[in-house]
Scaffold this motif. Structure first.
Motif, PDB file in Angstrom:
ATOM      1  N   TYR A  18      15.777  20.371  46.448  1.00 26.59           N
ATOM      2  CA  TYR A  18      15.379  21.497  46.783  1.00 26.59           C
ATOM      3  C   TYR A  18      14.107  21.572  46.131  1.00 26.59           C
ATOM      4  CZ  TYR A  18      14.872  26.539  46.683  1.00 26.59           C
ATOM      5  OH  TYR A  18      14.450  27.905  46.906  1.00 26.59           O
ATOM      6  N   ILE A  19      14.019  21.342  44.571  1.00 31.99           N
ATOM      7  CA  ILE A  19      12.701  21.383  43.813  1.00 31.99           C
ATOM      8  C   ILE A  19      11.994  20.492  44.407  1.00 31.99           C
ATOM      9  CG2 ILE A  19      12.016  20.942  41.386  1.00 31.99           C
ATOM     10  CD1 ILE A  19      13.837  23.256  41.759  1.00 31.99           C
ATOM     11  N   ILE A  20      12.184  19.448  45.099  1.00 29.83           N
ATOM     12  CA  ILE A  20      10.927  18.590  45.392  1.00 29.83           C
ATOM     13  C   ILE A  20      10.223  19.334  46.683  1.00 29.83           C
ATOM     14  CG2 ILE A  20      10.618  16.304  46.756  1.00 29.83           C
ATOM     15  CD1 ILE A  20      12.727  14.978  44.694  1.00 29.83           C
ATOM     16  N   ILE A  21      11.201  19.854  47.426  1.00 32.71           N
ATOM     17  CA  ILE A  21      10.591  20.241  48.583  1.00 32.71           C
ATOM     18  C   ILE A  21       9.679  21.615  48.322  1.00 32.71           C
ATOM     19  CG2 ILE A  21      11.177  21.881  50.469  1.00 32.71           C
ATOM     20  CD1 ILE A  21      13.720  20.476  50.935  1.00 32.71           C
ATOM     21  N   LEU A  22      10.221  22.491  47.113  1.00 29.91           N
ATOM     22  CA  LEU A  22       9.272  23.755  46.778  1.00 29.91           C
ATOM     23  C   LEU A  22       7.827  23.180  46.108  1.00 29.91           C
ATOM     24  CD1 LEU A  22      11.806  25.970  44.907  1.00 29.91           C
ATOM     25  CD2 LEU A  22      10.765  26.445  47.197  1.00 29.91           C
ATOM     26  N   ASN A  23       8.119  21.954  45.378  1.00 32.72           N
ATOM     27  CA  ASN A  23       6.942  21.506  44.554  1.00 32.72           C
ATOM     28  C   ASN A  23       5.935  20.596  45.397  1.00 32.72           C
ATOM     29  OD1 ASN A  23       7.347  22.465  41.775  1.00 32.72           O
ATOM     30  ND2 ASN A  23       8.987  20.931  41.771  1.00 32.72           N
ATOM     31  N   HIS A  24       6.243  20.139  46.634  1.00 29.54           N
ATOM     32  CA  HIS A  24       5.497  19.379  47.346  1.00 29.54           C
ATOM     33  C   HIS A  24       5.237  19.697  48.682  1.00 29.54           C
ATOM     34  CE1 HIS A  24       5.441  16.030  44.142  1.00 29.54           C
ATOM     35  NE2 HIS A  24       6.645  16.657  44.164  1.00 29.54           N
ATOM     36  N   TRP A  38      25.696  18.829  43.183  1.00 34.00           N
ATOM     37  CA  TRP A  38      24.803  19.824  43.288  1.00 34.00           C
ATOM     38  C   TRP A  38      23.630  19.510  42.575  1.00 34.00           C
ATOM     39  CZ3 TRP A  38      22.559  22.236  38.732  1.00 34.00           C
ATOM     40  CH2 TRP A  38      21.899  23.349  39.149  1.00 34.00           C
ATOM     41  N   CYS A  39      23.568  18.448  41.597  1.00 32.30           N
ATOM     42  CA  CYS A  39      22.262  17.976  40.806  1.00 32.30           C
ATOM     43  C   CYS A  39      21.341  17.274  42.278  1.00 32.30           C
ATOM     44  CB  CYS A  39      22.455  16.785  39.949  1.00 32.30           C
ATOM     45  SG  CYS A  39      23.181  17.545  38.432  1.00 32.30           S
ATOM     46  N   ILE A  40      22.050  16.571  43.033  1.00 31.35           N
ATOM     47  CA  ILE A  40      21.343  15.809  44.026  1.00 31.35           C
ATOM     48  C   ILE A  40      20.728  16.860  45.246  1.00 31.35           C
ATOM     49  CG2 ILE A  40      21.588  14.396  46.140  1.00 31.35           C
ATOM     50  CD1 ILE A  40      23.697  13.165  44.558  1.00 31.35           C
ATOM     51  N   MET A  45      17.835  31.225  40.603  1.00 35.34           N
ATOM     52  CA  MET A  45      17.406  30.326  41.542  1.00 35.34           C
ATOM     53  C   MET A  45      16.127  31.299  42.424  1.00 35.34           C
ATOM     54  SD  MET A  45      18.145  27.344  41.567  1.00 35.34           S
ATOM     55  CE  MET A  45      17.644  27.054  43.224  1.00 35.34           C
ATOM     56  N   ILE A  46      16.710  32.527  42.784  1.00 33.74           N
ATOM     57  CA  ILE A  46      15.691  33.314  43.556  1.00 33.74           C
ATOM     58  C   ILE A  46      14.352  33.793  43.158  1.00 33.74           C
ATOM     59  CG2 ILE A  46      15.237  35.713  44.398  1.00 33.74           C
ATOM     60  CD1 ILE A  46      18.230  35.604  44.919  1.00 33.74           C
ATOM     61  N   LEU A  47      14.455  34.038  41.626  1.00 36.86           N
ATOM     62  CA  LEU A  47      13.068  34.173  40.801  1.00 36.86           C
ATOM     63  C   LEU A  47      12.357  32.866  40.850  1.00 36.86           C
ATOM     64  CD1 LEU A  47      14.499  36.286  37.791  1.00 36.86           C
ATOM     65  CD2 LEU A  47      13.243  37.219  40.153  1.00 36.86           C
ATOM     66  N   TYR A  48      13.051  31.762  40.535  1.00 41.36           N
ATOM     67  CA  TYR A  48      12.306  30.649  40.302  1.00 41.36           C
ATOM     68  C   TYR A  48      11.608  30.118  41.770  1.00 41.36           C
ATOM     69  CZ  TYR A  48      11.384  25.409  40.094  1.00 41.36           C
ATOM     70  OH  TYR A  48      10.718  24.276  40.032  1.00 41.36           O
ATOM     71  N   THR A  49      12.188  30.336  42.814  1.00 39.98           N
ATOM     72  CA  THR A  49      11.688  30.233  44.230  1.00 39.98           C
ATOM     73  C   THR A  49      10.723  31.200  44.377  1.00 39.98           C
ATOM     74  OG1 THR A  49      14.085  29.404  45.015  1.00 39.98           O
ATOM     75  CG2 THR A  49      12.474  30.149  46.718  1.00 39.98           C
ATOM     76  N   ASN A  50      10.767  32.238  44.138  1.00 43.86           N
ATOM     77  CA  ASN A  50       9.808  33.337  44.198  1.00 43.86           C
ATOM     78  C   ASN A  50       8.586  33.151  43.840  1.00 43.86           C
ATOM     79  OD1 ASN A  50       9.260  35.908  45.599  1.00 43.86           O
ATOM     80  ND2 ASN A  50       9.133  36.754  43.752  1.00 43.86           N
ATOM     81  N   LYS A  51       8.419  32.652  42.587  1.00 46.03           N
ATOM     82  CA  LYS A  51       7.308  32.163  41.682  1.00 46.03           C
ATOM     83  C   LYS A  51       6.612  30.948  42.483  1.00 46.03           C
ATOM     84  CE  LYS A  51       8.017  33.755  37.085  1.00 46.03           C
ATOM     85  NZ  LYS A  51       7.992  33.258  35.607  1.00 46.03           N
ATOM     86  N   LYS A  52       7.359  30.081  43.233  1.00 42.82           N
ATOM     87  CA  LYS A  52       6.931  28.730  43.886  1.00 42.82           C
ATOM     88  C   LYS A  52       6.296  29.061  44.871  1.00 42.82           C
ATOM     89  CE  LYS A  52       7.677  25.645  40.882  1.00 42.82           C
ATOM     90  NZ  LYS A  52       6.682  24.570  40.108  1.00 42.82           N
TER      91      LYS A  52
END
Length: 427
Positions: free
Chosen positions: A413-419, A406-408, A300-307
């Motif tokens: 969280y992914i929506i926030i990162l992407n938009h 957790w899915c929700i 999760m950290i690495l994914y966030t760091n890339k975004k």
């Protein structure tokens, strides 16, 4: 000068295959071997010979390493960590009609009188019975009396205990550096227990301190990288070679090797490679909660760091991403989790970094002023957490509902990162 290209596009996939194969083998050994063979055949058909070869160690591991049966027998191993009467032991062999090889870390509780005290790094003969996946009920331990570099942990703990007289301060500072906090309930209620179990966060803080000191003393980049890599590997002694610290140290070490060789690297693939190697050496880590939390948080950290792209709130969001990563595992394993942790984690994290730094200064320097300041910081943490102690824990026993919740959270969280956050441009 352009970097030499070195692509490793398959390690994440290989890590997932390893997880699947080991999981199946725990249900049925033959089915596990057949599934691994099926993956080998699949990659041979695709003419991907490298992947086929890398799956072979999974099969060899099933034949060469035996599981300890649930009966009383003798075992040979090494103490890699201890905390009062609790010992973490790497068992190498056990005797069941003849000596058989194994490679697994077990926990045992042993407080019987011994002429020679048990120390970190000692090789031992243990007679006892395995109770579950990682606990051994021990009847007898005999030592070989050998010395080991692992005993440096005992010296450091004694140094901290002598200088930090307040038990709460000693507990918080020691656990900030080495993990194994004693007053677990207070931190569990506030969802901050993970901050006092050695993780990648702690390793990176210590590595940052080491790197800054070395950068001031040495000019050449490669020498700095080599020295910092060697020193951070010694830190594993203090952590008792926990799954999370081992993962973080190996990740840093491999990245440094790639930098020294001037090769391109992808952190996610390197993390997957480390996970693969870790499971090849100790397959039972797949049942280790610390291992699962460590890798899920780091992914999760690495994914966030890339975004994130030079975002001012990066240091706040990354601790939250780690909390989201461990959320389902913690809820599934313990049946409850504190929602206040997502608020407290980004606030407490920098203070833990300060405590780690103060802990090392207290080891090196005997100063009343320094000790008093350390006491003030640790007391401040405890008083701050009291504000959140009465917030009710989230308790869910339905595993399907845990997955849905957790899915929700994950999708949101992914929506926030992407938009809402500007993505980092591809390089």
């Amino acid at each position: 000068m352009l970097k030499k290209e070195f692509k490793i596009p398959y390690f994440f996939e290989l890590f997932i295959i390893t997880i699947i194969t080991i999981s199946i083998s725990k249900i049925n050994a033959i089915a596990g071997i057949l599934s691994a063979i099926a993956f080998i055949i699949l990659y041979l058909i695709k003419k991907n010979y490298t992947k086929s070869i890398l799956i072979i160690p999974i099969i060899l591991n099933m034949f060469l390493i035996s599981d300890i049966p649930n009966k009383s027998l003798g075992m040979l191993g090494t103490i890699i960590d201890k905390d009062d009467g609790k010992y973490k032991i790497m068992i190498n062999k056990f005797y069941d009609e003849n000596w058989k090889k194994t490679n697994k870390i077990y926990i045992t509780y042993y407080s019987k009188f011994s002429v020679e005290p048990l120390k970190n790094g000692q090789k031992i003969y243990l007679y006892g019975k395995k109770q579950n996946n990682n606990i051994i009920k021990t009847d007898y331990i005999a030592t070989k009396g050998n010395k080991s570099i692992l005993q440096i942990k005992d010296l450091i703990i004694n140094q901290l205990k002598n200088r930090l007289k307040d038990p709460n301060t000693f507990d918080i500072v020691k656990s900030s550096i080495m993990g194994n906090i004693q007053n677990k309930e207070k931190f569990k209620k506030t969802g901050t227990l993970h901050l006092f179990a050695v993780s990648g966060f702690h390793v990176y803080i210590i590595y940052f301190i080491i790197s800054k000191i070395i950068n001031l003393l040495i000019y050449k980049k490669n020498i700095r990288l080599i020295l910092s890599t060697i020193i951070i590997n010694f830190y594993l002694i203090l952590t008792g070679f926990s799954a999370s610290s081992l993962r973080a140290v190996l990740l840093l070490s491999i990245i440094n090797i790639f930098k020294i060789l001037d090769l391109q690297y992808d952190s996610l693939n390197i993390l997957s490679l480390i996970g693969y190697i870790n499971l090849i050496i100790i397959p039972e880590n797949l049942q280790n909660i610390g291992f699962l939390m460590s890798y899920s948080a780091t992914f999760m950290i690495l994914y966030t760091n890339k975004k994130l792209y030079k975002s001012k709130i990066k240091n706040i969001i990354i601790p939250i991403s780690a909390y989201i990563g461990i959320f389902p595992i913690s809820l599934y394993s313990f049946g409850e989790i504190s929602l206040s942790g997502i608020i407290i984690t980004p606030i407490i994290s920098p203070i833990i970094g300060l405590l780690i730094l103060l802990g090392f200064f207290n080891i090196l320097i005997n100063s009343v002023i320094l000790q008093s300041f350390t006491n003030t910081i640790s007391s401040g943490i405890l008083n701050f957490l009291k504000i959140f102690e009465n917030i009710p824990l989230l308790k869910i026993e339905n595993n399907f509902l845990i997955f849905i919740i957790w899915c929700i959270i994950f999708i949101f969280y992914i929506i926030i990162l992407n938009h809402l956050i500007k993505p980092r441009p591809l390089r």
